[in-house]
Design an enzyme around this catalytic site. Structure first.
Site, PDB file in Angstrom:
ATOM      1  N   ASP A 101      33.537  42.074  45.034  1.00 52.32           N
ATOM      2  CA  ASP A 101      31.972  41.525  44.244  1.00 52.32           C
ATOM      3  C   ASP A 101      30.602  42.124  45.378  1.00 52.32           C
ATOM      4  O   ASP A 101      31.182  43.797  45.623  1.00 52.32           O
ATOM      5  CB  ASP A 101      31.782  40.168  44.116  1.00 52.32           C
ATOM      6  CG  ASP A 101      30.772  39.940  43.051  1.00 52.32           C
ATOM      7  OD1 ASP A 101      30.501  40.652  41.886  1.00 52.32           O
ATOM      8  OD2 ASP A 101      29.954  39.255  43.550  1.00 52.32           O
ATOM      9  N   HIS A 301      36.811  40.928  36.585  1.00 52.05           N
ATOM     10  CA  HIS A 301      35.913  41.334  37.789  1.00 52.05           C
ATOM     11  C   HIS A 301      36.648  40.413  38.737  1.00 52.05           C
ATOM     12  O   HIS A 301      36.846  41.033  40.036  1.00 52.05           O
ATOM     13  CB  HIS A 301      35.007  40.246  37.674  1.00 52.05           C
ATOM     14  CG  HIS A 301      33.759  40.432  39.009  1.00 52.05           C
ATOM     15  ND1 HIS A 301      33.318  41.568  38.688  1.00 52.05           N
ATOM     16  CD2 HIS A 301      33.180  39.768  39.314  1.00 52.05           C
ATOM     17  CE1 HIS A 301      32.812  41.393  39.671  1.00 52.05           C
ATOM     18  NE2 HIS A 301      31.984  40.185  40.354  1.00 52.05           N
TER      19      HIS A 301
END
Length: 322
Positions: A101, A301
């Site tokens: 991320d 994610h």
């Protein structure tokens, strides 16, 4: 066994890190809103494979220092933090960096700006597509805000607004955010039709039962960390897009030549921000040392938490081949 915390002086501040093993240094850099603990499945195996595994709390998070100004959270500052961790733990040899991320842009940009300290680099979730031609915030505003649509990074810009929403009930915030971006959430759980002016958590469900990849103990850990630290430092990462852009222009003619790796998930919304754009396919010209780009089926994610087995295996194969 409880983690072995180390305090590392770097770039004028102190970072908390978990350090295990001995051998060549591997620095693990988390994203938003996480912490060193997001690497809990990888630290032990990387150490057991003959490396020193170091998972840091990025400045503003967990047990690391939390400088007061928005500008303290620029890429220039945070990449200098990471380079300083390498200098402290491995003064005589460059390190391998792995980021997820926001941690991915952090390690990509550290490899770009400090090649003397980085011998290889891997990004999870967020690919490297080169130094941007315009500030990302401007691109987001053109694609979303100008069309009257909500975009979370635009919502994060005004200091105090998102903090108030996210800190009102930290447990609910993390549960909703983690679930909505996971591969377990049905399509549409993260709404794409909210108007500009909406809030982040609006219409995000709190699942009755959380997917197995985040246990109650895991949830409790993250909740305690953010109840203690708040969200101001983490959100400041999003408030430096223009500052980051200006700094990155100094490296726009440079490639990341070190051995590199990418791992993502085919249900990760980070790969679908701009419709029709296939960011994984855009990496190759900017990463001449790319040794693999893996997109895992069914994974959202939270790459290394949702798919700890496959991610750890891919990382170890890559590390051993360096």
């Amino acid at each position: 066994m409880p983690p072995s915390f180390v305090t590392i002086p770097t770039n004028g501040i102190h970072l908390r890190a978990v350090v295990e093993g001995s051998g060549p240094l591997v620095v693990l850099v988390h994203g938003f809103p996480e912490g060193w603990y997001s690497w809990r499945h990888q630290i032990g195996p990387i150490a057991a494979a003959g490396f020193t595994a170091c998972a840091i709390d990025v400045r503003g998070y967990g047990g690391s220092d939390k400088p007061p100004a928005v500008a303290d959270y620029s890429l220039a500052q945070i990449t200098a933090d990471v380079a300083g961790v390498v200098e402290h733990l491995s003064p005589d040899a460059p390190a391998v960096l792995i980021g997820h991320d926001w941690g991915a842009p952090i390690v990509w940009n550290t490899a770009l700006s400090r090649p003397d300290r980085v011998r290889a680099v891997a990004g999870l979730s967020v690919p490297w597509t080169g130094v941007p031609a315009a500030p990302l915030l401007d691109q987001f505003k053109a694609a979303f805000t100008a069309k009257g649509r909500f975009f979370y990074q635009v919502y994060f810009q005004e200091v105090g607004v998102a903090e108030a929403e996210l800190e009102a009930d930290v447990r609910a915030t993390l549960r909703k955010f983690y679930y909505a971006l996971s591969g377990d959430a049905p399509k549409g759980t993260w709404p794409n039709d909210k108007p500009h002016g909406a809030t982040l958590l609006e219409r995000l469900p709190d699942p009755a039962r959380f997917p197995a990849w985040l246990s109650q103990a895991d949830e409790d850990h993250f909740v305690a960390e953010f109840q203690a630290s708040g969200f101001y430092g983490p959100l400041n990462r999003y408030r430096n897009h223009h500052r980051d852009f200006e700094w990155q222009q100094g490296f726009k003619d440079r490639q990341i030549g070190q051995p590199s790796l990418y791992i993502g998930g085919d249900r990760d919304l980070a790969l679908k921000v701009f419709p029709g754009v296939k960011p994984v396919e855009l990496m190759a010209p900017h990463l001449p040392g790319l040794r693999g780009a893996h997109v895992l089926p069914g994974i959202g994610h939270w790459t290394q938490q949702e798919a700890p087995g496959p991610v750890t295996a891919l990382l170890l194969e890559w590390l051993k081949g360096l």
